[in-house]
Write an enzyme that holds these catalytic residues in place. Structure first.
Site, PDB file in Angstrom:
ATOM      1  N   CYS A   1      -6.581  -6.507   0.273  1.00  0.00           N
ATOM      2  CA  CYS A   1      -5.437  -6.438   1.162  1.00  0.00           C
ATOM      3  C   CYS A   1      -4.925  -4.827   1.093  1.00  0.00           C
ATOM      4  O   CYS A   1      -5.525  -4.037   1.404  1.00  0.00           O
ATOM      5  CB  CYS A   1      -4.887  -7.227   0.536  1.00  0.00           C
ATOM      6  SG  CYS A   1      -3.440  -7.685   1.528  1.00  0.00           S
TER       7      CYS A   1
ATOM      8  N   ARG B   1      -2.302  -2.122   9.187  1.00  0.00           N
ATOM      9  CA  ARG B   1      -1.908  -2.886   7.958  1.00  0.00           C
ATOM     10  C   ARG B   1      -0.665  -3.932   8.748  1.00  0.00           C
ATOM     11  O   ARG B   1      -0.266  -3.935  10.197  1.00  0.00           O
ATOM     12  CB  ARG B   1      -1.279  -1.869   8.051  1.00  0.00           C
ATOM     13  CG  ARG B   1      -0.425  -2.219   6.570  1.00  0.00           C
ATOM     14  CD  ARG B   1       0.349  -0.385   6.457  1.00  0.00           C
ATOM     15  NE  ARG B   1       0.988  -0.727   5.333  1.00  0.00           N
ATOM     16  CZ  ARG B   1       2.503  -1.011   5.396  1.00  0.00           C
ATOM     17  NH1 ARG B   1       3.332  -0.305   6.547  1.00  0.00           N
ATOM     18  NH2 ARG B   1       3.722  -0.711   4.690  1.00  0.00           N
TER      19      ARG B   1
ATOM     20  N   HIS C   1      -7.105 -12.854  -0.305  1.00  0.00           N
ATOM     21  CA  HIS C   1      -6.868 -12.810  -1.724  1.00  0.00           C
ATOM     22  C   HIS C   1      -7.747 -13.296  -3.064  1.00  0.00           C
ATOM     23  O   HIS C   1      -7.044 -14.048  -3.670  1.00  0.00           O
ATOM     24  CB  HIS C   1      -5.541 -12.651  -2.325  1.00  0.00           C
ATOM     25  CG  HIS C   1      -4.389 -11.417  -1.982  1.00  0.00           C
ATOM     26  ND1 HIS C   1      -3.736 -11.023  -2.678  1.00  0.00           N
ATOM     27  CD2 HIS C   1      -3.747 -12.023  -1.020  1.00  0.00           C
ATOM     28  CE1 HIS C   1      -2.893  -9.412  -1.551  1.00  0.00           C
ATOM     29  NE2 HIS C   1      -3.060 -10.672  -0.698  1.00  0.00           N
TER      30      HIS C   1
ATOM     31  N   GLU D   1      -8.592 -13.044  -6.038  1.00  0.00           N
ATOM     32  CA  GLU D   1      -7.957 -12.743  -7.316  1.00  0.00           C
ATOM     33  C   GLU D   1      -6.691 -13.909  -7.569  1.00  0.00           C
ATOM     34  O   GLU D   1      -6.161 -14.733  -8.648  1.00  0.00           O
ATOM     35  CB  GLU D   1      -7.633 -11.797  -7.819  1.00  0.00           C
ATOM     36  CG  GLU D   1      -6.147 -11.466  -6.780  1.00  0.00           C
ATOM     37  CD  GLU D   1      -6.184 -10.893  -5.584  1.00  0.00           C
ATOM     38  OE1 GLU D   1      -7.301 -11.039  -5.198  1.00  0.00           O
ATOM     39  OE2 GLU D   1      -5.164 -10.185  -5.467  1.00  0.00           O
TER      40      GLU D   1
ATOM     41  N   SER E   1       0.968  -1.800   0.096  1.00  0.00           N
ATOM     42  CA  SER E   1      -0.154  -0.170  -0.092  1.00  0.00           C
ATOM     43  C   SER E   1       0.869   0.481  -0.288  1.00  0.00           C
ATOM     44  O   SER E   1      -0.148   2.291  -0.762  1.00  0.00           O
ATOM     45  CB  SER E   1      -0.903  -0.178   1.328  1.00  0.00           C
ATOM     46  OG  SER E   1      -0.009  -0.107   2.646  1.00  0.00           O
TER      47      SER E   1
END
Ligand SMILES: NC(=O)CC[C@H](N)C(=O)O
Length: 202
Positions: free
Chosen positions: A82, A111, A181, A183, A52
């Site tokens: 995330c 975080r 995640h 993906e 990030s």
């Protein structure tokens, strides 16, 4: 909204390609977003996992911070995974010095909350609005949601073990975020939920 929306995936850093692949599997037109004008061509945006602080710096370099804030503030549906969750969070804990977020989502995200890279793990998560079996979720140096504002709906929590109760999936109107995640695991159900949100059907 057209029946088949176009979904953008922020392409500054992180696993953009994996999100584009899942959207392709769903038959949804999907494009990388790297420049402010790209935002005018999409109906919704995915902010991928990655790092990030790096993404924030690159967003500033590509003059994307204000355009992203404006589109999100104007109601463009967005889904952060995330690091993308961190970018959408209004408040963060354990951020890097001066770390800025885009905001929009009334949560406090912690975080790296689950520990270091080597403490990455998988867990089955029941995600509200996603039917069927628990979602096999992969956590990689993930944040958790420390607290939520009253407009935020908690969609998923860790069910058991020392991390039980930790919030890992949330939604506020057109904004969706997961600590994990989807993906990376080939299960398109959460992407399908987001696409339905973009269509105004969820
Ligand atoms: N897998 C990830 O996206 C990790 C997020 C990363 N720890 C960050 O703070 O940005």
């Amino acid at each position: 909204m057209s029946a088949t929306p176009t979904v953008g995936v922020l392409a500054l850093q992180g696993d953009t390609a994996e999100h584009l692949r899942v959207l392709g599997v769903l038959g949804v037109p999907a494009v990388p977003v790297l420049h402010p004008e790209d935002l005018d061509r999409v109906d919704g945006l995915i902010l991928p996992g990655g790092e990030s602080t790096t993404m924030s710096k690159l967003a500033a370099r590509y003059d994307l911070v204000e355009p992203l804030r404006k589109h999100i503030g104007d109601g463009m549906p967005a889904y952060g995974t995330c690091a993308g969750m961190i970018l959408l969070a209004d408040r963060i804990l354990d951020g890097a010095a001066d770390q800025q977020t885009l905001g929009g989502l009334d949560i406090t995200a912690r975080r790296n909350a689950f520990g270091r890279q080597t403490e990455s793990f998988e867990a089955g998560i029941d995600v509200d609005g996603v039917g069927g079996d628990p979602f096999e979720a992969v956590f990689i140096r993930a944040p958790w949601v420390e607290s939520v504002g009253e407009r935020v709906r908690v969609l998923g929590q860790i069910a058991y073990g020392e991390r039980a109760g930790r919030i890992v999936a949330v939604r506020q109107g057109g904004l969706l975020a997961t600590s994990f995640h989807p993906e990376l695991t080939g299960d398109p159900r959460i992407h399908r939920l987001f696409v339905d949100m973009v269509k105004g059907q969820a």
